[in-house]
Design an enzyme around this catalytic site. Sequence first.
Site, PDB file in Angstrom:
ATOM      1  N   SER A  62       0.828  -1.210   0.000  1.00 31.44           N
ATOM      2  CA  SER A  62       0.000   0.000   0.000  1.00 31.44           C
ATOM      3  C   SER A  62       0.863   1.261   0.000  1.00 31.44           C
ATOM      4  O   SER A  62       2.013   1.258   0.452  1.00 31.44           O
ATOM      5  CB  SER A  62      -0.920   0.007   1.221  1.00 31.44           C
ATOM      6  OG  SER A  62      -1.672  -1.180   1.267  1.00 31.44           O
TER       7      SER A  62
HETATM    8  N1  SAM Z   1      -0.603  -5.008   3.999  1.00 30.38           N
HETATM    9  C1  SAM Z   1       0.139  -5.317   2.802  1.00 30.38           C
HETATM   10  C2  SAM Z   1       1.514  -4.736   2.795  1.00 30.38           C
HETATM   11  O1  SAM Z   1       1.882  -4.035   3.733  1.00 30.38           O
HETATM   12  O2  SAM Z   1       2.234  -5.026   1.839  1.00 30.38           O
HETATM   13  C3  SAM Z   1      -0.594  -4.913   1.548  1.00 30.38           C
HETATM   14  C4  SAM Z   1      -1.695  -5.819   1.283  1.00 30.38           C
HETATM   15  S1  SAM Z   1      -2.295  -5.942  -0.353  1.00 30.38           S
HETATM   16  C5  SAM Z   1      -2.946  -4.355  -0.677  1.00 30.38           C
HETATM   17  C6  SAM Z   1      -3.707  -6.968   0.023  1.00 30.38           C
HETATM   18  C7  SAM Z   1      -3.344  -8.370   0.457  1.00 30.38           C
HETATM   19  O3  SAM Z   1      -4.529  -8.994   0.945  1.00 30.38           O
HETATM   20  C8  SAM Z   1      -2.813  -9.245  -0.654  1.00 30.38           C
HETATM   21  O4  SAM Z   1      -1.583  -9.792  -0.290  1.00 30.38           O
HETATM   22  C9  SAM Z   1      -3.883 -10.323  -0.786  1.00 30.38           C
HETATM   23  O5  SAM Z   1      -3.387 -11.588  -1.189  1.00 30.38           O
HETATM   24  C10 SAM Z   1      -4.461 -10.359   0.613  1.00 30.38           C
HETATM   25  N2  SAM Z   1      -5.783 -10.945   0.734  1.00 30.38           N
HETATM   26  C11 SAM Z   1      -6.865 -10.778  -0.062  1.00 30.38           C
HETATM   27  N3  SAM Z   1      -7.897 -11.509   0.419  1.00 30.38           N
HETATM   28  C12 SAM Z   1      -7.451 -12.133   1.548  1.00 30.38           C
HETATM   29  C13 SAM Z   1      -8.036 -13.026   2.485  1.00 30.38           C
HETATM   30  N4  SAM Z   1      -9.300 -13.454   2.386  1.00 30.38           N
HETATM   31  N5  SAM Z   1      -7.282 -13.457   3.510  1.00 30.38           N
HETATM   32  C14 SAM Z   1      -5.985 -13.067   3.643  1.00 30.38           C
HETATM   33  N6  SAM Z   1      -5.377 -12.231   2.784  1.00 30.38           N
HETATM   34  C15 SAM Z   1      -6.104 -11.769   1.740  1.00 30.38           C
END
Ligand code: SAM
Length: 217
Positions: A62
């Site tokens: 992000s």
């Molecule tokens: N917080 C992260 C960082 O600091 O890099 C950025 C996260 S990215 C915008 C969103 C993440 O949410 C992705 O890695 C994606 O695979 C994960 N995600 C989406 N749906 C999910 C779920 N149901 N459970 C766990 N992770 C999930």
Amino acid sequence: MKDYTISRRRMVEEQVIDRGVTDPRVLDAMLKVPRHKFVEEALAGKSYQDAPLPIGEKQTISQPYMVATMSEALMLDGSETVLEVGTGSGYQAAVLALLADRVFSLERIPSLARRARKVLDSNGFSKVNIRLADGTVGWQDMAPFDGIIVTAGAPKVPQEYLNQLSVGGRLIIPVGDRESQVLMRITRVGETEYKEEKMLGCRFVPLIGNQGWKQEN
Ligand code: SAM
């Protein structure tokens, strides 16, 4: 090895403080966490820019301002147990590790969870607990949480997040459609009472899972 201290200071001053984030603990954490280590080496030079960046598997780390805003919204004093949904690169989890007592983070994509584990361990953030699972149902065994931060966009607020919040705890979650969402803060003010605040518009990758969006092929 390039020293990114100046880039990091400028990021905090120009993208975070100038846009109104004031919590000194959040500012300090963002000055400390080496954001460039959480992206591929080829993107390290861009890691302090005012933007999200790709981390593989169609996911992103992000934007710094969003990490700061969401972290501040949790209102942490260092004593809390926090759940993050969406480990991604591990960067937000590292920031949380400096702000809370215990940090749990859920990721659904194995390669991202593995890489985040490695980067967190090699940069002194081993206290972050990562689990590979569908985070739309929270992490019941570790509940209650004083803070839950969801870093992917949800179609609605999963009931389990509300159940797993402690009284007084805060849930920060982007809610909306697949392309754009509103960042919400939901505070559990009593056993059955919740207060909702709309914070700002945002664009996150979708939260995919049982209580989220369906995977698109
Ligand atoms: N917080 C992260 C960082 O600091 O890099 C950025 C996260 S990215 C915008 C969103 C993440 O949410 C992705 O890695 C994606 O695979 C994960 N995600 C989406 N749906 C999910 C779920 N149901 N459970 C766990 N992770 C999930």
